[in-house]
Write a protein that holds these residues in place. Structure first.
Motif: not given
Length: 246
Positions: A81-107
């Motif tokens: 629903h929002d391609d700017s949001n990244l869904i991160v799942k911890d395969n070790k615990t099975g929990e979802l981890v909150q992600s935050y967009p950051v500014k890239p240094r290069g491109d």
């Protein structure tokens, strides 16, 4: 019938994925049709090779059996629903981890995200990591029968170096290794054509004299090669190949 279409020998430091595009270009020169699908292992995987196969000029379906390296701890994908949001799942615990967009240094056009893994510790993901994660999910959906096609290539490599004692070469210099590899590839193709012609022959070969059979078979192979060349140059009216071993 599985035949070797290209053999390349380089220094041991040369990466496997550097052979990929040149091998496909050479294969186009010796086959009559178009390359529709390529099966390879993870050593041939790279962003450049994937882009080469996906280009409009190539249009090749690249199927790899695995990706080099250990399985990552985090599984990442874009939000539907929002391609700017990244869904991160911890395969070790099975929990979802909150992600935050950051500014890239290069491109500045490339996107980048981060997650917090501990006190003042962060893990970063970019679009390259996202493409690799998508590729890993596609590998899981490959049918078992299709993924096993890579085993035929491994069998050919085994036959190529069958006479190497302890997997060590008796030759020195790159030129001698190339001559050896070309000769072995030619012999492997010859044996496979012989076996294929024998199986498709409608007559019983028992009672025939071996020299006469081999001479007729070599003559048929000469005809096959000429027809392959004719079909390459005349794809609109291809010639039909008829096999015999009289």
């Amino acid at each position: 019938m599985n035949l070797i279409t290209d053999t390349r020998v380089k220094e041991v430091s040369a990466p496997d994925n550097g052979f990929f595009q040149q091998a496909l270009e050479q294969t186009r020169e010796v086959i009559t049709g178009e390359i529709e699908k390529v099966h390879a292992d993870g050593a041939y995987n790279s962003a450049e090779n994937r882009e080469y196969c996906q280009s409009d000029e190539s249009g090749i379906d690249m199927v790899i059996t695995a990706i080099q390296g250990a399985m990552p701890r985090y599984d990442i994908r874009l939000d539907e629903h929002d391609d700017s949001n990244l869904i991160v799942k911890d395969n070790k615990t099975g929990e979802l981890v909150q992600s935050y967009p950051v500014k890239p240094r290069g491109d500045k056009t490339k996107r980048k995200w981060s997650i917090k893994t501990g006190e003042r510790k962060y893990r970063y993901f970019d679009e390259d990591n996202l493409r690799v994660a998508d590729l890993r999910r596609k590998l899981k959906d490959i049918p078992p029968g299709e993924s096993c096609l890579r085993n035929n290539v491994e069998a050919t490599i085994f036959q190529l170096g069958y006479h190497y004692p302890d997997d060590k070469s008796r030759y020195r210099t790159l030129a001698k290794h190339k001559l050896w590899a070309y000769s072995r590839s030619l012999w492997i193709n010859f044996v496979r054509i012989v076996n294929y012609t024998t199986r498709t022959c409608q007559r019983a070969l028992s009672g025939q004299k071996t020299p006469r059979y081999i001479s007729n078979l070599c003559f048929n192979m000469h005809i096959i090669v000429n027809k392959f060349i004719f079909n390459k140059n005349n794809q609109n009216c291809p010639a039909k190949s008829l096999f015999s071993a009289i």
